[in-house]
Design a protein around this motif. Structure first.
Motif, short mmCIF file in Angstrom:
data_model
loop_
_atom_site.label_atom_id
_atom_site.label_comp_id
_atom_site.label_asym_id
_atom_site.label_seq_id
_atom_site.Cartn_x
_atom_site.Cartn_y
_atom_site.Cartn_z
N ARG A 1 5.36 13.14 2.89
CA ARG A 1 4.31 12.71 3.83
C ARG A 1 4.49 11.22 4.07
NH1 ARG A 1 -1.31 15.20 2.15
NH2 ARG A 1 -1.49 15.17 4.40
N THR A 2 3.77 10.73 5.04
CA THR A 2 3.84 9.28 5.27
C THR A 2 2.87 8.61 4.30
OG1 THR A 2 4.41 9.63 7.55
CG2 THR A 2 3.53 7.47 6.98
N ILE A 3 3.44 7.85 3.39
CA ILE A 3 2.60 7.16 2.40
C ILE A 3 2.99 5.68 2.35
CG2 ILE A 3 2.20 9.18 0.92
CD1 ILE A 3 4.47 7.89 -0.90
N SER A 4 2.17 4.90 1.74
CA SER A 4 2.56 3.51 1.51
C SER A 4 3.25 3.48 0.17
CB SER A 4 1.31 2.62 1.49
OG SER A 4 1.72 1.36 1.02
N GLU B 1 4.93 -7.69 0.64
CA GLU B 1 4.35 -8.44 1.74
C GLU B 1 4.53 -7.70 3.06
OE1 GLU B 1 6.31 -12.13 1.10
OE2 GLU B 1 5.16 -12.43 -0.74
N ILE B 2 4.80 -6.43 2.99
CA ILE B 2 5.00 -5.66 4.23
C ILE B 2 4.06 -4.46 4.23
CG2 ILE B 2 7.43 -6.27 4.56
CD1 ILE B 2 8.00 -3.40 3.34
N GLU B 3 3.99 -3.87 5.43
CA GLU B 3 3.24 -2.61 5.48
C GLU B 3 4.26 -1.53 5.09
OE1 GLU B 3 1.43 0.65 8.20
OE2 GLU B 3 2.17 -1.10 9.29
N ALA B 4 4.15 -1.01 3.87
CA ALA B 4 5.24 -0.20 3.30
C ALA B 4 5.11 1.29 3.57
CB ALA B 4 5.33 -0.48 1.82
N ALA B 5 4.79 1.65 4.81
CA ALA B 5 4.63 3.09 5.12
C ALA B 5 6.00 3.76 5.24
CB ALA B 5 3.86 3.25 6.41
N MET C 1 13.41 4.40 1.60
CA MET C 1 12.86 5.63 2.18
C MET C 1 12.63 5.39 3.67
SD MET C 1 12.93 7.38 -0.50
CE MET C 1 12.37 8.85 0.27
N PRO C 2 12.87 6.43 4.48
CA PRO C 2 12.76 6.21 5.94
C PRO C 2 11.32 5.96 6.39
CG PRO C 2 13.19 8.52 5.44
CD PRO C 2 13.25 7.80 4.14
N LYS C 3 11.18 5.05 7.36
CA LYS C 3 9.86 4.79 7.95
C LYS C 3 9.46 6.02 8.77
CE LYS C 3 10.34 -0.16 8.48
NZ LYS C 3 10.66 -1.23 9.45
N PRO C 4 8.19 6.25 8.94
CA PRO C 4 7.79 7.42 9.74
C PRO C 4 8.08 7.20 11.22
CG PRO C 4 5.90 6.12 9.14
CD PRO C 4 7.06 5.47 8.48
N THR D 1 -0.51 10.90 7.97
CA THR D 1 -0.60 9.83 6.98
C THR D 1 -1.53 10.25 5.84
OG1 THR D 1 -0.36 8.33 8.80
CG2 THR D 1 -1.01 7.37 6.70
N ALA D 2 -1.01 10.18 4.63
CA ALA D 2 -1.84 10.52 3.48
C ALA D 2 -2.35 9.24 2.84
CB ALA D 2 -1.00 11.28 2.48
N SER D 3 -3.57 9.29 2.43
CA SER D 3 -4.05 8.06 1.78
C SER D 3 -3.78 8.20 0.29
CB SER D 3 -5.54 7.86 2.05
OG SER D 3 -6.27 8.76 1.29
N ASP D 4 -2.94 7.33 -0.21
CA ASP D 4 -2.63 7.36 -1.63
C ASP D 4 -3.16 6.05 -2.21
OD1 ASP D 4 -1.76 7.65 -4.11
OD2 ASP D 4 0.39 7.55 -3.65
N SER D 5 -4.41 6.07 -2.50
CA SER D 5 -5.01 4.82 -2.95
C SER D 5 -5.30 4.85 -4.45
CB SER D 5 -6.29 4.55 -2.17
OG SER D 5 -7.12 5.67 -2.30
N ARG D 6 -4.62 5.87 -5.11
CA ARG D 6 -4.81 5.92 -6.56
C ARG D 6 -4.33 4.61 -7.14
NH1 ARG D 6 -1.48 9.98 -9.08
NH2 ARG D 6 -0.43 10.27 -7.10
N SER D 7 -5.19 3.73 -7.29
CA SER D 7 -4.77 2.42 -7.75
C SER D 7 -4.82 2.38 -9.26
CB SER D 7 -5.69 1.37 -7.15
OG SER D 7 -5.46 0.16 -7.76
#
Ligand code: ADP
Length: 600
Positions: A436-439, A467-471, A582-585, A592-598
């Motif tokens: 899936r598209t994740i950060s 420092e990037i948007e790592a999607a 990993m390839p960008k979407p 887009t899946a939210s993977d905010s398991r911090s």
């Protein structure tokens, strides 16, 4: 209408043919018969003249003037003439007639002068003279043969003449016979041509009927008038069928050629001299040839004694064998040689099994490595357990050491089995991956945090930067496992007080995760191979650190399975930079899946 016309045509043609044959053979026979009959008459006249000459020589033995013996000579001439049914004339040396059967019979008193008659002139000069001419008295054509008599110089000549009317009569009879034969032939021809045209006409009619059945209407007058064209049509149909057959053969040949050219196996047809007569694309590829192989001797193309032997051995039965073709690159091939059935020669098929053999070797090495890796901890556990049982249990300090060793090796065994199972699950495609598209930031951050304690123990400075948007398209758990393995290696192999930098960078179409350390780095010869199973730069040190030698291999398989890339480059610090990307979407992707398991 067409039937009559056609029949008449066949009849006329047959008539012309038969008339021609009868006329030509008649003329030929007539000429042959005339020549043969005349030759026979000539022979007979000559024979009679010679006998007459002999008689004259005997009866005129006494010398004397021939003119004075006219009565006797007339009688002699007549006797000879009666016996042979000819006219006999005797002349003296001057060509004066001194005896003649005809004149005697006619009682002609005057004897003519024959000195200028060609047959007499010839006979008095050379022993025989001949002439043919129309007689002035009987107006029939006569053949005259004259022979000189008297020795040593001719005293005269005797001439025997016969009419050629018998020859003409025989020829006339022949003409009658030929006319009858010709007439009979014509009648037969008329009958057979009638029959033939009847049969042909019936066939044509059937064709017309078939045309009517096919087109729904009967033959019109025009159809009948042009029915002759049906026959032409039949020939046309035969021609078309032939064309179609030729086309079919062409298509079949093209199909076989396409199959041959698209085969992965190299196929070579050899003649009885082992010269290549045909080679497909795979053969050209196998022998790295851009120019045509056809026309070359096999030994000019490939000098492998085993292959030459195999080809030479193939006579009635096919032969097979595996052999090595010299490189570069060196290849293992399965060679199959079969004799050609229709013509002398053989077909050679070469199947490149290099990759299969390489994989078999990899598998064999893997089995050997696994056995080796398992044997060491298992034998340590067994030895320690036996020692304990043998009495070491009573010594508390020693027992603790032995149990410690058993525990360490059991953990190592467990880690090894876990890694092996992971590897085989990934290889078999049974590792659950949810792309899936994740950060990537979150799984990588969690991995860094998981190793915080381990790095702190070694006083290693472990930092993380994003420092990037790592999607990117990836599986979060798998990504975390990859990152954990790489960061763990960096912490493991970097000496105390070292540094490990983890960062996410933008790399065109990919998001790249880089794990850099200032540890020992990798010598060039190890850089590619560290991703192989059980490959260790320093096996002793790896085991000491609880390594299985499978970590990087698992990482590579996981990244491959997610469609990413993995690599190594040396760090300017002298250490290593292991990275995975990993390839960008795609732009319009909304999965887009939210993977905010911090980890916070
Ligand atoms: P292991 O279980 O032995 O660590 P890995 O597959 O993870 O197996 O690594 C293979 C080999 O690569 C290791 O044995 C080690 O020699 C080398 N290696 C891995 N990471 C690093 C690193 N960061 N620095 C130096 N060498 C490394």
């Amino acid at each position: 209408m067409f039937r009559l016309g056609l029949r008449r045509k066949i009849f006329v043609v047959t008539l012309i043919l038969i008339s021609g044959v009868v006329l030509a053979s008649g003329l030929y026979l007539q000429r042959q018969l005339r020549t043969w009959l005349e030759q026979r008459i000539d022979d007979e006249l000559l024979h009679h003249a010679k006998i007459g000459g002999k008689l004259l020589e005997e009866s005129l033995a006494d010398a004397g003037d021939l003119a004075g013996q006219r009565a006797r000579l007339d009688e002699l001439a007549e006797t000879l003439a009666v016996d042979t049914d000819t006219r006999v004339t005797i002349v003296d040396a001057q060509g004066q007639v001194v005896g003649d059967s005809q004149l005697n019979r006619d009682r002609t008193p005057n004897r003519p002068d024959y000195s200028s008659r060609p047959e007499i002139v010839d006979a008095l000069r050379s022993p025989v003279g001949r002439a043919r001419r129309v007689s002035t008295t009987s107006s029939a054509e006569m053949l005259h043969v004259a022979v000189a008599f008297g020795e040593p110089s001719p005293r005269g000549a005797i001439r025997v003449s016969a009419t050629l009317s018998d020859v003409e009569a025989a020829i006339a009879r022949l003409r009658v016979l030929l006319t009858i034969a010709g007439a009979l032939g014509l009648i037969l021809a008329a009958a057979s041509s009638g029959l033939a045209s009847q049969l042909l006409a019936r066939r044509l009619e059937r064709l017309v009927e078939q045309t009517r059945a096919r087109h729904g209407h009967g033959p019109t007058d025009a159809d009948l008038e042009h029915a002759g064209s049906v026959a032409i049509g039949t020939f046309g149909r035969l021609t078309r069928e032939l064309d179609r057959a030729v086309e079919r053969v062409g298509t079949e040949r093209d199909r076989l050629d396409t199959i041959l050219q698209s085969m992965q196996e190299a196929v070579l047809a050899l003649d009885d001299q082992n010269r290549i007569s045909l080679a497909n694309t795979a053969a050209h590829r196998l022998f790295s040839r851009t120019s045509k192989l056809a026309g070359h001797a096999l030994t000019d193309v490939v000098r492998v004694p085993d292959l030459v032997d195999l080809v030479a051995r193939t006579r009635d039965e096919p032969q097979s064998g595996e052999l090595t073709l010299p490189g570069p690159p060196i290849r293992r091939v399965l060679a199959h040689v079969a004799p050609l059935r229709a013509q002398p020669g053989r077909v050679l098929v070469l199947h490149d099994v290099s990759e299969t053999r390489r994989l078999e070797q990899v598998r064999r090495d893997f089995v050997a490595n696994v056995s080796h890796e398992l044997r060491t901890p298992v034998s340590i556990i067994a030895a320690n357990a036996e020692t304990l049982l043998a009495g070491a249990l009573s010594d508390e300090d020693a027992a603790k050491n032995f149990v410690d060793a058993i525990s360490r090796n059991a953990s190592r065994l467990a880690a090894l089995i876990r890694d092996l199972l992971d590897l085989s699950r990934i290889e078999a495609g049974r590792y659950p991956l949810e792309l899936r598209t994740i950060s990537l930031e979150h799984p990588v951050r969690r991995a860094v945090e998981a190793l915080g304690e381990q790095s702190a123990v070694k006083k290693i400075d472990l930092s993380f930067a994003c420092e990037i948007e790592a999607a990117a398209r990836s599986d979060s758990a798998a990504c975390e496992q990859v990152a954990v393995n790489l960061v763990e290696n960096a912490v493991k192999y970097t000496p105390a007080h070292g540094h490990v930098w983890v960062r996410l960078v933008d790399a065109d179409d990919d998001v790249r995760v880089e794990i850099e350390d200032d540890g020992p780095g990798l010598a060039p010869q190890h850089r590619q191979r560290v991703f192989e199973r059980f490959y260790r730069v320093d096996p002793g040190r790896s085991r000491e650190m609880g390594g299985t030698g499978l970590g990087l291999s698992i990482v590579k398989h996981l990244v491959d399975a997610m469609g990413g890339q993995i690599g190594f480059r040396p760090s300017p610090t002298g250490g290593s930079v292991f990275w995975f990307a990993m390839p960008k979407p795609p732009q319009d992707d909304d999965d887009t899946a939210s993977d905010s398991r911090s980890s916070s």
